[in-house]
Design a protein around this motif. Sequence first.
Motif, short mmCIF file in Angstrom:
data_model
loop_
_atom_site.label_atom_id
_atom_site.label_comp_id
_atom_site.label_asym_id
_atom_site.label_seq_id
_atom_site.Cartn_x
_atom_site.Cartn_y
_atom_site.Cartn_z
N ASN B 103 0.82 -1.22 0.00
CA ASN B 103 0.00 0.00 0.00
C ASN B 103 0.85 1.26 0.00
O ASN B 103 0.50 2.25 -0.64
CB ASN B 103 -0.94 0.01 1.21
CG ASN B 103 -2.07 -0.96 1.06
OD1 ASN B 103 -2.36 -1.40 -0.06
ND2 ASN B 103 -2.71 -1.32 2.15
N ASN B 104 1.98 1.22 0.72
CA ASN B 104 2.85 2.40 0.71
C ASN B 104 3.36 2.68 -0.70
O ASN B 104 3.40 3.83 -1.15
CB ASN B 104 4.04 2.18 1.66
CG ASN B 104 3.80 2.81 3.01
OD1 ASN B 104 3.34 2.15 3.93
ND2 ASN B 104 4.07 4.08 3.14
N LEU B 105 3.74 1.62 -1.40
CA LEU B 105 4.24 1.80 -2.77
C LEU B 105 3.12 2.28 -3.69
O LEU B 105 3.32 3.17 -4.53
CB LEU B 105 4.82 0.48 -3.29
CG LEU B 105 6.13 0.05 -2.62
CD1 LEU B 105 6.56 -1.31 -3.13
CD2 LEU B 105 7.23 1.08 -2.88
N LEU B 106 1.94 1.70 -3.48
CA LEU B 106 0.79 2.09 -4.29
C LEU B 106 0.48 3.57 -4.08
O LEU B 106 0.18 4.32 -5.01
CB LEU B 106 -0.41 1.24 -3.88
CG LEU B 106 -1.66 1.35 -4.75
CD1 LEU B 106 -1.35 0.87 -6.14
CD2 LEU B 106 -2.79 0.52 -4.15
N TRP B 107 0.59 3.98 -2.82
CA TRP B 107 0.33 5.37 -2.45
C TRP B 107 1.28 6.28 -3.22
O TRP B 107 0.89 7.28 -3.82
CB TRP B 107 0.56 5.51 -0.95
CG TRP B 107 -0.18 6.63 -0.29
CD1 TRP B 107 0.16 7.95 -0.34
CD2 TRP B 107 -1.37 6.54 0.48
NE1 TRP B 107 -0.74 8.68 0.38
CE2 TRP B 107 -1.69 7.85 0.89
CE3 TRP B 107 -2.19 5.48 0.88
CZ2 TRP B 107 -2.80 8.12 1.69
CZ3 TRP B 107 -3.28 5.77 1.67
CH2 TRP B 107 -3.59 7.08 2.06
N LEU B 108 2.56 5.91 -3.20
CA LEU B 108 3.57 6.71 -3.91
C LEU B 108 3.26 6.77 -5.40
O LEU B 108 3.26 7.83 -6.01
CB LEU B 108 4.94 6.07 -3.67
CG LEU B 108 6.12 6.75 -4.37
CD1 LEU B 108 6.36 8.12 -3.78
CD2 LEU B 108 7.38 5.92 -4.22
N HIS B 195 -3.87 16.27 -2.40
CA HIS B 195 -2.54 16.45 -2.96
C HIS B 195 -2.57 17.33 -4.20
O HIS B 195 -1.68 18.15 -4.42
CB HIS B 195 -1.97 15.07 -3.28
CG HIS B 195 -0.52 15.07 -3.64
ND1 HIS B 195 0.46 15.36 -2.74
CD2 HIS B 195 0.10 14.84 -4.83
CE1 HIS B 195 1.64 15.30 -3.34
NE2 HIS B 195 1.45 14.99 -4.60
N VAL B 196 -3.62 17.16 -5.02
CA VAL B 196 -3.73 17.93 -6.26
C VAL B 196 -3.67 19.43 -5.98
O VAL B 196 -2.96 20.18 -6.66
CB VAL B 196 -5.04 17.57 -7.00
CG1 VAL B 196 -5.40 18.61 -8.04
CG2 VAL B 196 -4.91 16.21 -7.64
N GLY B 197 -4.39 19.86 -4.95
CA GLY B 197 -4.41 21.28 -4.62
C GLY B 197 -3.04 21.81 -4.24
O GLY B 197 -2.64 22.91 -4.62
N GLU B 251 4.96 12.99 1.21
CA GLU B 251 3.53 12.80 1.47
C GLU B 251 3.17 11.32 1.49
O GLU B 251 2.36 10.88 2.30
CB GLU B 251 2.70 13.50 0.39
CG GLU B 251 2.65 15.00 0.54
CD GLU B 251 1.64 15.43 1.58
OE1 GLU B 251 0.49 14.98 1.51
OE2 GLU B 251 2.03 16.20 2.48
N SER B 252 3.75 10.55 0.57
CA SER B 252 3.33 9.16 0.49
C SER B 252 3.98 8.33 1.59
O SER B 252 3.42 7.34 2.03
CB SER B 252 3.63 8.56 -0.89
OG SER B 252 4.98 8.74 -1.19
#
Lengths: 442, 318
Positions: B103-108, B195-197, B251-252
């Motif tokens: 999940n951490n990698l997916l998040w990144l 994150h987009v903002g 962030e990730s």
Amino acid sequence: MSRPRSQAEYLARLVPPSVAGLNRRSLLAGAAGAGALLGTGLLAGCGSDSDSGAGSKTVSVGSNASDPTPKDVLAKLASGFQSKSGVTVNINTVDHNTFQENINNYLQGKPDDVFTWFAGYRMRFFAAKGLAGDVSDVWGKLSGFSDAFKKASTGDDGKQYFVPASYYPWAVFYRKSVWQQRGYQVPKTLDEFNRLGAQMKKDGLNPIAFADKDGWPAMGTFDILNLRINGYQFHVDLMAGKEAWTSDKVKKVFDTWAGLLPLHQPDALGRTWQEAAQSLQQKKSGMYLLGLFVAQQFNENEQDDIDFFTFPEIDSTIGAKALDAPIDGYMMARKPKSEANAKKLLEYIGGVDAANVMVKGDPGTLVANSGGDTSGYTALKKKAAELVGSATEIAQFLDRDTRPDFASTVMIPALQQFIKDPKDISGLLTSIENQKKSIFTS
Amino acid sequence: MSDLPLVQADRAVPPPAATTATRGRGRRLRLLSGTDRVVITLMVLVPLLLVVALVWLPALATVALSGTNWDGIGPLADIDWVGLKNYDDVVNIYPPFGPAIQNNLLWLAALFVVATPFGMFLAVLLDKELRGGRFYQTALYLPVVLSLALIGFVWQLIYSRDQGLLNALLGTQTDWYGDPNVNIWAVLFAAGWRHVGYIMLLYLAGLKGVDPSLREAAAVDGSSEVSTFFRVVFPVLRPINIIVLVVTVIESLRAFDLVWVINKGRNGLELISALVTANVVGEASRIGFGSALATIMLVVSLVFITLYLFTVMREDRR
């Protein structure tokens, strides 16, 4: 992790400790700093205090009663004690969740003379570590507690370390009006329970409301099935790490549960207990196995429409007399500043006067002392008190009856895994057993 | 020679002067007064002490504790040394660990591949000074102002299976937070939303700083909008790109609040940070085991820190 008793408490625990403020590290740092600065002075102070303990006129209470109602009740208890004994009670209230998370540091630092805590392994654990005071002589003066309460207050060494104040039983709750309308009968055996569930399904209801997003409600289902299939002593031994999770006995619990799962509300892992309780309230679900606090999710005018029964018998040699009924109460620090006053306070809290204060002040819980005047109870609470009174054994709930590290880091994910995929039971049990061995032997 | 970069002595003085010790000392006395030396020493020492005490010592203590079975109770002398048992347990018998790494990698990947380019795209649009641009800008930046914990609450109202907005609008019964195949994407959407903002604002600031004459020159040369952006503007934004890259990785790696608010990082939402917290904080107090998880996270972070430093230093040398 206790079950939240109110919505405010539930919301409070959603906030991560890092956001909520005080956490273990800052407390540690603070304690280290304060210890370095004041250590010797404070310790010297403690010594002289306990010497003159009998003569001092104050006693302090560390309280997790951060919600308005319990806080108010404790304040009333304190003033009642003060007017009776002339001893001033200083109450240090800490946010409920924070109090629990910091209990290790709190007890090793400078705890208050008396503090709020829970019965069960959680109490025995700290007693065994020498972090709690023996209150056996207080028990000698108490009356009105059943043997089950005394057993739940006793440490591994046979001495008492806990004074019960209130409790709430777990049972299967339902709405009388729905059952009357459909002509449902309270099931006495597992077969009847299954048949009732099938009928409810036919009638377009979720037979059993179910939620496990927060991880703990499913423990209640596991507990009751284990109590009905294997009995109270096995529950205690299993929780104490003495029995193997891979045994056929535990396997049977999960097999039985897997058989019942189709009757449970689907998608439980994304639902909070409040949402599940509301499906019962909205008459979309037929019944719900939960603690008495489920009544919070019903309106005032619906309170008389709630009824319950204890989970039916599965094995006739075991019966259906044991149940989960977690007890909240008070403990004494290992070295209170004033032991005499602390014991006097505990005796008062366990007495009938205090019980009456609690009955009047807090409509949300049952009072542990049977000598209390319970005429103010609702019909539901009267019945709940009778149920617990007739119980042969009272379990404290999975997370209060076993090591906290095992309950939260192993059992919660494991039970969620089971609900997600009830097929691979033996794989799951092997995983639990491996982790249990590592935790209990360390 | 800690004063070397501050005064660039090697340029101020001919090289041979530095070869003999006595002359070197004399030179330094000339360049730095006694007060300067005290100030410089303090400016180096105080932050150094703070960093050592607040970053290095706790980090080393974590690594040391990861070899013990400490439960947070009792004196330090009672701690048993268990060697690599905690790591063995983490990898072999702790089921949430695998999903957490995944999940951490997916998040990144999600933040890097989807949210960051999208934020850049929005920044380019807003840079065109549309009508009501400020309104869009504020609307898109709003989530960044909110804490992730609060964002967790907001999205719970949207994602709840029985009472949520989304299922009510779609007429579905998707278990957005409970179904482990769905919930990580639902959470990533919420995290990306924020994150987009953030990325948009960073790029917007960068785009405002691009010299307009570059664009004019490109336009005169007949370059299209798209190729102007990729061939002229984007390379100019290099410093911003590096900042964005670092922000995204940070962030990730520190993703935590959102999953903790939702279900304490269980059932499909495992993250290393959540596992560390679940084991160390609270009554559970598996400090040794939690420290092992934290050490693993430290190692993972070090990979990215090294990559980053390597890039930045190569940059400087050029």
